[in-house]
Design a protein around this motif. Structure first.
Motif, PDB file in Angstrom:
ATOM      1  N   UNK A 171       3.581   5.144  -6.616  1.00 12.40           N
ATOM      2  CA  UNK A 171       2.362   4.351  -6.736  1.00 12.40           C
ATOM      3  C   UNK A 171       2.603   2.891  -6.359  1.00 12.40           C
ATOM      4  N   UNK A 172       3.771   2.375  -6.697  1.00  8.58           N
ATOM      5  CA  UNK A 172       4.075   0.971  -6.425  1.00  8.58           C
ATOM      6  C   UNK A 172       4.152   0.675  -4.937  1.00  8.58           C
ATOM      7  N   UNK A 173       4.371   1.695  -4.122  1.00  6.13           N
ATOM      8  CA  UNK A 173       4.520   1.491  -2.681  1.00  6.13           C
ATOM      9  C   UNK A 173       3.192   1.596  -1.935  1.00  6.13           C
ATOM     10  N   UNK A 174       2.105   1.855  -2.636  1.00  5.26           N
ATOM     11  CA  UNK A 174       0.805   2.086  -2.004  1.00  5.26           C
ATOM     12  C   UNK A 174      -0.059   0.832  -2.110  1.00  5.26           C
ATOM     13  N   UNK A 175      -0.651   0.410  -1.003  1.00  3.87           N
ATOM     14  CA  UNK A 175      -1.639  -0.681  -1.025  1.00  3.87           C
ATOM     15  C   UNK A 175      -2.984  -0.058  -1.381  1.00  3.87           C
TER      16      UNK A 175
END
Length: 284
Positions: A171-175
C-alpha cells in the motif's frame, strides 16, 4: 418583495459527528422546520474553510415503518445513496434518544437498514447484501466485475453505491490519491465510483486507503470497508469476517452466510452548532 426585503431565514441547527475520522454534519428535520437541502447548500456547508466541513451530510426525517429516515449528501453537493459510518452515527443518536435496542433506519436509495449497539459498545449496521452484476454496480458496458479491464484488474461491486477495489502488494508504494481521482471518473463508471486500495495482511486483516466519490481522500468509509471485505472473500484472499484497517481506524466486517454484510465500529459526537441566518440568506 425584493430579496433585500425578504425576512432572514432562521438559524440552521446541526450536529458534527465522525466515525474513525469519516466526518458528518447531521441535520434533524423531523420537526419540519429545517431548511430544505439543496446541492448549493450542501456544497457551502461542506466547505472546510467557509462552511462547517464534512465528508457527508445526513438529513433526518420521519419515516412510517422505521425509527428514522436519512438522506445523504456528499461534500460536492451530489447525493450519496449509502454511507455506512454516517448510518452508525445516526444509530448512536437514536439510541441516545431511548430508541432501540434494535433500530430500523430508512436510507434513501438503499431501503431500511437495521442497527444496534453491541455488548462491546460498538455500533453495528446491517448494510444489506452486495450486488456484483455489472449492471448493478453499475458499469457502462458488460465486463467481469470481479476483474475489470483496468490497470491492476480491480473488482467492482455495489453496496448501494459503486465501489472499485484494488488489491495491492504494498500500500505504501501506491499513489492512491492520484489513481483514485482517475478511477472515480473513468467512463466505465457512469455514476462515478468510490475507489479502494487494499493490502491483505492475513486472511482476517486488510489495510486500506479510500478515495471517496464526491469527496476525495477520506480517513474511513463504512461502505468501502464492506466492499473490500466482499471483494477479498470472492477472490479467495480473505475470510468472510475481516478487520479492515483504514487511515482513521479499524472497522469489523462480517459477510454472513445469508448474504448480508454487518459493519461495526466506534462513533464520536463532536459538537452541536447553528448556521447563521446570514450564511443561509446568501445562498437564497
Amino acid at each position: 418583495m425584493s430579496r433585500l426585503d425578504a425576512p432572514a431565514p432562521a438559524p440552521l441547527r446541526f450536529r458534527k459527528m465522525h466515525g474513525l475520522g469519516n466526518d458528518f454534519v447531521v441535520i434533524d428535520a423531523r420537526s419540519g422546520d429545517a431548511a430544505a437541502m439543496t446541492p448549493a447548500l450542501a456544497r457551502a456547508l461542506g466547505d472546510r474553510r467557509r462552511g462547517v466541513g464534512f465528508d457527508q451530510l445526513a438529513m433526518l426525517s420521519d419515516a412510517p415503518g422505521a425509527d428514522v429516515a436519512v438522506a445523504y449528501w456528499n461534500a460536492d453537493g451530489s447525493r450519496a445513496a449509502a454511507c455506512g459510518n454516517a448510518t452508525r452515527c445516526v444509530a448512536a443518536l437514536m439510541l441516545a434518544e431511548g430508541l432501540g435496542p434494535d433500530l430500523r433506519i430508512e436510507v434513501a436509495g438503499r431501503g431500511v437498514l437495521e442497527a444496534r449497539r453491541r455488548e462491546d459498545g460498538l455500533i453495528e449496521v446491517d448494510m444489506g447484501a452486495p450486488a456484483t452484476g455489472w449492471r448493478d454496480v453499475p458499469l457502462s458496458e458488460a465486463a467481469d466485475a470481479l476483474a475489470l479491464p483496468l490497470p491492476g484488474n480491480p473488482a467492482a461491486l455495489s453496496m448501494g453505491n459503486p465501489h472499485c477495489v484494488h488489491f495491492v502488494a504494498d500500500l505504501a508504494a501506491v499513489d492512491w490519491r492520484a489513481r483514485g481521482a482517475e478511477v472515480e471518473t473513468h467512463p466505465l463508471f457512469p455514476e462515478r465510483t468510490n475507489v479502494q486500495f487494499a493490502q491483505v495482511i492475513d486472511r482476517g486483516h486488510v489495510r486500506a486507503r479510500v478515495w471517496e466519490r464526491g469527496v476525495g481522500p477520506t480517513l474511513a468509509s463504512g461502505s468501502s470497508a464492506c466492499a473490500i471485505a466482499v471483494a477479498g472473500a470472492l477472490r479467495g484472499l480473505t475470510d468472510r469476517r475481516v478487520a479492515v484497517e483504514l487511515e482513521g481506524g479499524t472497522l469489523e466486517i462480517d459477510w454472513r452466510a445469508d448474504g448480508h454484510v454487518l459493519m461495526a465500529g466506534p462513533v464520536a459526537d463532536v459538537f452541536t452548532g447553528e448556521i447563521a441566518p446570514e450564511f443561509l440568506a446568501a445562498l437564497a
